[in-house]
Design an enzyme around this catalytic site. Structure first.
Site, mmCIF file in Angstrom:
data_model
loop_
_atom_site.group_PDB
_atom_site.id
_atom_site.type_symbol
_atom_site.label_atom_id
_atom_site.label_comp_id
_atom_site.label_asym_id
_atom_site.label_seq_id
_atom_site.Cartn_x
_atom_site.Cartn_y
_atom_site.Cartn_z
ATOM 1 N N SER A 66 60.371 50.764 61.120
ATOM 2 C CA SER A 66 61.172 51.178 59.957
ATOM 3 C C SER A 66 60.374 51.829 58.838
ATOM 4 O O SER A 66 60.963 52.281 57.853
ATOM 5 C CB SER A 66 61.947 49.984 59.401
ATOM 6 O OG SER A 66 63.073 49.710 60.209
ATOM 7 N N LYS A 69 61.565 55.177 57.737
ATOM 8 C CA LYS A 69 62.599 55.417 56.737
ATOM 9 C C LYS A 69 62.040 56.047 55.464
ATOM 10 O O LYS A 69 62.797 56.583 54.647
ATOM 11 C CB LYS A 69 63.332 54.111 56.412
ATOM 12 C CG LYS A 69 64.164 53.564 57.573
ATOM 13 C CD LYS A 69 64.897 52.289 57.187
ATOM 14 C CE LYS A 69 65.853 51.821 58.263
ATOM 15 N NZ LYS A 69 65.191 51.171 59.398
ATOM 16 N N SER A 130 66.586 47.709 54.573
ATOM 17 C CA SER A 130 66.215 48.459 55.774
ATOM 18 C C SER A 130 67.398 48.617 56.720
ATOM 19 O O SER A 130 67.251 48.601 57.957
ATOM 20 C CB SER A 130 65.049 47.781 56.513
ATOM 21 O OG SER A 130 64.434 48.666 57.405
#
Length: 449
Positions: A66, A69, A130
Site C-alpha cells: 500500500s 498509494k 488505506s
C-alpha cells in the site's frame, strides 16, 4: 639455529593474532552504517534536500504493497491542482469498487453499490485507513478506469525520475485480491514493486510538491460517514502517530504497506526542530525472522533515532569561500590581469556529529570555460569557472541525493573585469612580445650550458 627457530615460531604465533585483529576491526565507515536492521531494504533521507543519510539494499526492486498509494495521492493532488477533479466531486460506486469494498479481509470502508461519495471522503479513507476500494474509486474518477490510471502511474514514475518500478494497480494489493477485475494487461499474481530509493524519492516529491498531504496522514482517527448507517471508525495504520502504541515524537505520516509478498513495509516521516526526515523500511521482521507491525515501526524508529541523534546541520563552506593556490584566474585583454574566484553560495548539509571535521572541499577547474587556463575580458561577475565538491578527508563515501542535489557548488568570479582600451591592449601586446622574446633568449642561453 635455535635462535632462528624461536624467532620463526614467535612470528608464526603472531600472524594468526594479527589476522584475527584485522578481520575483527571493521572499517570506520561500514561500522557507522551498521544499524542492525532486520529488513530486506531501508533508506533514510533528509526530506528538505533529498540527501541520503543511510541506505541498505536500496536499489533492489521489492514489493511495496500500500505504499503504492503515495503515487495515487500524488496524481490526485495534481488533478485537483489542474482543475480536472474537485474535492466536492462525487463518485458513483461501480460493481468493481463495491465488490472490493465488501472484502473485509482487506483494509476497506464499506461502499454501497450505486451510492455517491465525494472525492474528499474517498481520499481521507485512503490516506488514513488505506481503504482499497476508495483508492480504486479515485483512480476511476481521474482516469476513467483503473487500467488507464495504472498507465498514468507508470508515466508519472518515469517523469519523477523513479527507477526499477512496476505499477500494476492503484492500491498495492496483489491482483488476485481484486476479484478477477484487475487492470487489463496485468496478471492475477502481479503486485507493485519498487526499490527503497525510489519509494523515498516518491515520498520526497509528494512532500515537496503537495505538503498538504500531511494534514490528513497525521490524523490518528476519523469516523467515515459520521452520522450515517455506514459510519465506521478509521484508525490510522501508522501506529507511530501520537496516541498509538509505537508513537514517536514528530511523526506525521506517511504510508504503511502490508501484503504476503511485500511483507511489512513503511514510509514514515518525522520532523524535529528544523529537520524533517523520511524513512523507508521494506519487509521488516523481528530478530526471529517474523514480520509484524512492531518490526516495521521498530526499524523506522531506529532510522529516525540515527538521523535525529547523530546528524546535525553543518556549513561546509561559506559564500565566496576561496581555495588556497586558486584564489584567482588569469584574464586576457582586461583592465586587470587577474580576477578573484570563490564559491557562488554557501553549502550546508547534515553530517554525523562525530564526523564534523572529516569533510573538505575540492576545487576542480572547468576547462571548457577557460581558454588556456584564462578568461577573456570582458568578464562578468558570477562567471562559472569550476566546481567545489564535498569530499571526506579519510576517503570514505559521501552519500548523494535521491534526486537532483549536488554535493557542492559552482565556483565563480567574485568581481567583474572590463575589457582594456586599445592603448592598454597595445602596451600589453608589446609587453607580451618582448616577454616572449626574453623567455626564448633565456631558454637559448640555458641550452648552451
Amino acid at each position: 639455529m635455535k635462535k632462528l627457530w624461536k624467532k620463526t615460531a614467535v612470528i608464526l604465533m603472531i600472524i594468526p593474532v594479527l589476522m584475527m585483529t584485522i578481520l575483527a576491526t571493521p572499517h570506520t565507515a561500514q561500522a557507522a552504517e551498521d544499524l542492525g536492521l532486520h529488513v530486506d531494504a531501508a533508506i533514510l533521507i533528509n526530506a528538505d534536500t533529498g540527501q541520503i543519510l543511510y541506505e541498505q539494499n536500496a536499489e533492489s526492486p521489492l514489493g511495496i504493497a500500500s505504499m503504492s498509494k503515495m503515487m495515487t495521492e500524488y496524481l490526485l493532488f495534481e488533478a485537483i491542482k489542474e482543475g480536472k477533479v474537485s474535492w466536492d466531486q462525487e463518485y458513483t460506486v461501480t460493481d468493481y469498487t463495491y465488490k472490493v469494498s465488501q472484502d473485509r479481509q482487506l483494509s476497506n470502508v464499506p461502499l454501497r453499490l450505486g451510492e455517491k461519495y465525494t472525492i474528499r471522503e474517498l481520499y481521507e479513507a485512503l490516506a488514513i485507513y488505506s481503504a482499497n476500494a476508495a483508492t480504486i474509486g479515485i483512480a476511476e474518477t481521474i482516469a476513467g478506469s483503473e487500467t488507464k490510471f495504472v498507465k498514468m502511474m507508470n508515466d508519472k514514475a518515469a517523469e519523477l525520475g523513479l527507477e526499477g518500478y512496476t505499477f500494476v494497480n492503484s492500491t498495492g494489493l496483489n491482483n488476485e485480491h481484486l476479484h478477477g477485475m484487475h487492470p487489463e494487461g496485468t496478471g492475477d499474481k502481479d503486485e507493485n514493486v519498487m526499490p527503497a530509493k525510489s519509494v523515498a524519492l516518491l515520498a520526497y516529491r509528494l512532500l515537496k510538491d503537495y505538503p498538504e498531504v500531511l494534514d490528513t496522514t497525521s490524523v490518528p482517527t476519523k469516523i467515515f460517514r459520521e452520522g450515517t448507517d455506514d459510519a465506521i471508525k478509521m484508525d490510522n495504520w501508522n501506529f507511530m502517530l501520537p496516541g498509538f502504541v509505537f508513537a514517536y515524537e514528530g511523526v506525521d505520516g506517511l504510508k504503511t504497506g502490508t501484503t504476503e509478498f511485500a511483507g511489512h513495509c513503511f514510509t514514515g516521516t518525522a520532523k524535529r526542530g528544523d529537520t524533517r526526515l523520511i524513512a523507508v523500511v521494506m519487509k521488516a521482521v523481528d530478530d526471529k525472522g517474523n514480520g509484524s507491525y512492531k518490526a516495521r515501526f521498530d526499524a523506522a524508529k531506529t532510522l529516525f533515532e540515527y538521523g535525529f541523534n547523530q546528524f546535525s546541520e553543518k556549513e561546509i563552506f561559506p559564500a565566496a569561500h576561496q581555495f588556497k593556490g586558486n584564489k584567482t584566474v588569469p584574464v586576457k585583454k582586461g583592465k586587470e590581469k587577474q580576477v578573484k574566484i570563490g564559491v557562488e553560495k554557501p553549502f550546508s548539509m547534515l553530517v554525523q556529529t562525530t564526523d564534523q571535521d572529516e569533510y573538505d572541499v575540492k576545487f576542480t577547474k572547468d576547462e571548457t570555460k577557460l581558454k588556456d587556463g584564462s578568461l577573456e575580458a570582458p568578464v562578468k561577475k558570477g562567471t562559472v569557472v569550476g566546481k567545489a565538491d564535498i569530499v571526506r578527508k579519510d576517503g570514505g563515501p559521501v552519500y548523494g541525493f535521491v534526486q537532483g542535489g549536488e554535493l557542492g557548488a559552482d565556483v565563480v568570479t567574485l568581481e567583474k573585469v572590463e575589457k582594456a582600451g586599445w592603448f592598454k591592449l597595445t602596451l600589453q601586446a608589446i609587453g607580451d612580445f618582448f616577454s616572449g622574446v626574453w623567455n626564448k633568449s633565456t631558454d637559448f642561453v640555458k641550452g648552451l650550458f
